[in-house]
Design a protein around this motif. Structure first.
Motif, short mmCIF file in Angstrom:
data_model
loop_
_atom_site.label_atom_id
_atom_site.label_comp_id
_atom_site.label_asym_id
_atom_site.label_seq_id
_atom_site.Cartn_x
_atom_site.Cartn_y
_atom_site.Cartn_z
N MET A 1 27.41 -16.94 -21.59
CA MET A 1 26.38 -15.91 -21.78
C MET A 1 26.99 -14.51 -21.81
SD MET A 1 23.10 -17.18 -19.56
CE MET A 1 24.02 -17.29 -18.02
N THR A 2 27.93 -14.29 -20.90
CA THR A 2 28.59 -12.99 -20.86
C THR A 2 29.31 -12.71 -22.16
OG1 THR A 2 28.88 -13.13 -18.46
CG2 THR A 2 30.30 -11.59 -19.65
N PRO A 30 21.64 -13.49 -23.97
CA PRO A 30 21.88 -14.47 -22.90
C PRO A 30 20.71 -15.43 -22.71
CG PRO A 30 22.59 -12.31 -22.20
CD PRO A 30 21.86 -12.11 -23.49
N PHE A 37 17.97 -18.85 -18.14
CA PHE A 37 18.47 -17.58 -17.59
C PHE A 37 17.28 -16.70 -17.19
CE2 PHE A 37 20.38 -13.23 -18.41
CZ PHE A 37 21.15 -13.23 -17.25
N VAL A 298 20.40 -6.73 -16.76
CA VAL A 298 20.97 -7.95 -17.32
C VAL A 298 22.45 -8.06 -16.96
CG1 VAL A 298 21.53 -9.18 -19.47
CG2 VAL A 298 19.31 -8.06 -19.20
N LEU A 302 24.32 -11.04 -14.75
CA LEU A 302 25.51 -11.75 -15.24
C LEU A 302 26.74 -11.45 -14.38
CD1 LEU A 302 25.08 -11.21 -19.10
CD2 LEU A 302 24.79 -13.36 -17.83
N GLN A 303 26.57 -10.58 -13.38
CA GLN A 303 27.63 -10.21 -12.44
C GLN A 303 28.82 -9.54 -13.14
OE1 GLN A 303 28.49 -13.84 -10.24
NE2 GLN A 303 26.89 -13.36 -8.76
N ILE A 304 28.54 -8.86 -14.27
CA ILE A 304 29.62 -8.17 -14.99
C ILE A 304 30.17 -7.00 -14.18
CG2 ILE A 304 30.16 -6.81 -17.05
CD1 ILE A 304 28.33 -8.66 -18.63
#
Length: 428
Positions: A1-2, A30, A37, A298, A302-304
Motif C-alpha cells: 500500500m505504501t 491504499p 484498509f 493516511v 501507513l506509519q510512513i
C-alpha cells in the motif's frame, strides 16, 4: 500500500496533475489496493471536511485581505522613504533601506511574492534611477522578499501550525529574531557590494536631498500608521490579549481604519473587489489545507512518518548530521514545490524524527519556513525571480545568478538558526 501511494504521488507530479488531485488520488489508492484498509472513501471525506473545519485557517485569508488593503495605499513607499531618509548617505544605504522595507512590509502582507511585487514595483525603479545595476536591484528585492514569510504574520507559519498543532502565536514570536538576523546578513552583503562596486554619489545625494527637503516629521507622520502595524499585531500576540485568528481580525479592522480613514487611499466601493481578490487567493490554499490534512492522516495510518524517522535516526550518527541532511532535502523541495503544500505534506512526516532527536517543534517550523524562503529565490524556479524580472527588465536566470551571493548569506543565517535554537526560541 505504501508503495502504491508513493508511486501515485510521484507519477501524478511528473505528468502535471494539479497537486490537490494528486493528493486525493494518493489518499484513495491504499484503499483500492486493500479494501480492508481503514482509510476508505468515507474516512478520507471526513478527514477533508475536518481539515477545513479549523478556525486557525481563518487567520490566513484575513491577513491576506489586510495586506491587500494596506498595499493599495502605497504603504511600501511610505516605509521606504523613512529608512532612506536615515540611511541614504551611508555606504549601501539605499539597498539597506530596501531590505528593511521588505522586513516591515512582510509584517503587513505575510507573503513573499506579495512583498516582492509591492516593494519591487516601488524601489527597483528608484535603484535603477540612482545607477545601481538592474540585476543587482532585482536580486536584492527578490531575495529580501523572502523575509515576508519569516517575519510575522506569516502565511507559511499558519500552514505549519495547522498541519502540526504547534501554536501559531509561538511560531510568529519565534520568527522575529531569525527574520532580523537574515535581514542583517542581507544588509551586510549589500554594503560589501556597494563598497566593492561603488555608487553614484551625485544621484544618491539628489534623492536624499529631496527627502531631507520634505523633512523628518512629515515623513514620519505619513508613515507612522504603517510602521505601527507589526507593533500592534505582535504586541497583541505576545501579550496574550488576542489569539492568532483574533489578531488577524484586528489587522483587517486596522487596515480599514488606516487606509480609508487616515490615508484615504481606499474607497468603500473598493472593498468588495479586495474581498473577492482575497477569497480568490485563499480558496485554492484552503482546499489544499483540507486535503493535505487527509493525506497526513493516511500517511500516519501507513506509519510512513514513523518509518522515515526510524530510518533517519538509525542511519545518521548525530543530531547535527540529521539537521544538515534535512536542510539539504528542504532546500531542494523548496526549489520545486510551493511553500504551502510542501509544509503541509512534509511537516507531519518530519515531526516524529524531530521528537526522537529532541528538536523543538517550533524550532523545526522556523527551519522549514526559512528553507522555503530560500527556495523563493533559488534558480531556476524561484518564484520571486519571475516577479522581479519584468520590473527590473532582466531575465529570471540573470537575476538568479546575481542572487547567488545573497543566497549564500541567507544560507549562513540558516545554519546559525538551525544549530543555535535559542535564536528562534529565546522570546518564548
Amino acid at each position: 500500500m505504501t508503495g502504491a501511494l508513493l508511486v501515485t504521488f510521484v507519477v501524478g507530479l511528473i505528468i502535471g496533475l494539479p497537486l490537490v488531485a494528486v493528493l486525493i488520488l494518493s489518499c484513495l489508492v491504499p484503499g483500492f489496493v486493500n479494501p480492508d484498509f481503514t482509510a476508505n472513501i468515507q474516512f478520507i471525506m471526513r478527514a477533508i471536511v475536518g481539515g477545513g473545519d479549523n478556525t486557525g485557517i481563518l487567520a490566513a485569508p484575513l491577513f491576506i485581505l489586510s495586506g491587500m488593503i494596506m498595499a493599495k495605499g502605497g504603504i511600501s513607499e511610505k516605509i521606504f522613504n523613512v529608512f532612506a531618509y536615515f540611511l541614504g548617505r551611508v555606504k549601501g544605504g539605499f539597498p539597506c533601506a530596501v531590505v528593511i522595507t521588505c522586513l516591515f512590509y512582510g509584517a503587513i502582507s505575510g507573503s513573499g511574492t506579495a512583498t516582492c511585487a509591492a516593494v519591487g514595483a516601488m524601489t527597483i525603479p528608484i535603484l535603477l534611477e540612482m545607477g545601481y545595476d538592474k540585476t543587482f536591484s532585482g536580486a536584492l528585492v527578490a531575495t529580501s522578499a523572502g523575509l515576508g514569510v519569516i517575519i510575522p504574520p506569516s502565511i507559511p507559519f499558519i500552514m505549519y501550525g495547522t498541519a502540526t498543532g504547534v501554536s501559531i502565536g509561538n511560531l510568529f514570536i519565534a520568527g522575529i529574531i531569525p527574520g532580523c538576523l537574515i535581514a542583517g546578513c542581507l544588509m551586510a552583503y549589500s554594503v560589501f557590494y556597494c563598497v566593492k562596486k561603488g555608487e553614484d554619489k551625485a544621484k544618491i545625494e539628489a534623492k536624499v536631498g529631496k527627502l531631507k527637503a520634505v523633512g523628518l516629521w512629515p515623513l514620519l507622520k505619513d508613515s507612522i500608521w504603517a510602521l505601527l502595524t507589526p507593533v500592534i499585531l505582535l504586541g497583541g500576540i505576545y501579550s496574550g490579549v488576542v489569539t492568532t485568528t483574533e489578531v488577524a481580525c484586528v489587522s483587517v479592522v486596522y487596515a480599514l481604519i488606516v487606509s480609508i480613514g487616515i490615508y484615504k487611499s481606499v474607497q468603500v466601493k473598493d472593498l468588495y473587489r479586495l474581498i473577492k481578490e482575497g477569497c480568490r487567493s485563499m480558496a485554492p490554499l484552503a482546499l489544499m489545507l483540507a486535503v493535505a490534512t487527509a493525506f497526513g492522516r493516511v500517511l500516519t495510518l501507513l506509519q510512513i512518518p514513523a518509518t522515515l524517522s526510524t530510518f533517519i535516526t538509525s542511519n545518521f550518527d548525530s543530531k547535527y548530521t540529521v539537521l544538515i541532511a534535512m536542510n539539504i532535502i528542504l532546500l531542494f523541495i523548496g526549489m520545486i514545490m510551493d511553500t504551502g503544500p510542501a509544509l503541509m505534506i512534509l511537516a507531519p512526516m518530519l515531526m516524529p524524527m524531530a521528537k526522537a532527536l529532541g528538536i523543538d517543534l517550533t524550532h523545526l517550523g522556523i527551519i522549514m519556513v526559512v528553507n522555503m524562503a530560500v527556495g523563493f529565490v533559488t534558480p531556476p524556479f524561484g518564484m520571486t525571480l519571475f516577479v522581479a524580472s519584468p520590473i527590473c527588465g532582466a531575465s529570471p536566470m540573470a537575476i538568479g545568478k546575481k542572487a547567488l551571493p545573497f543566497i549564500g548569506v541567507f544560507l549562513t543565517a540558516l545554519l546559525l538558526i538551525t544549530f543555535i535554537p535559542a535564536i528562534s526560541l529565546c522570546l518564548l
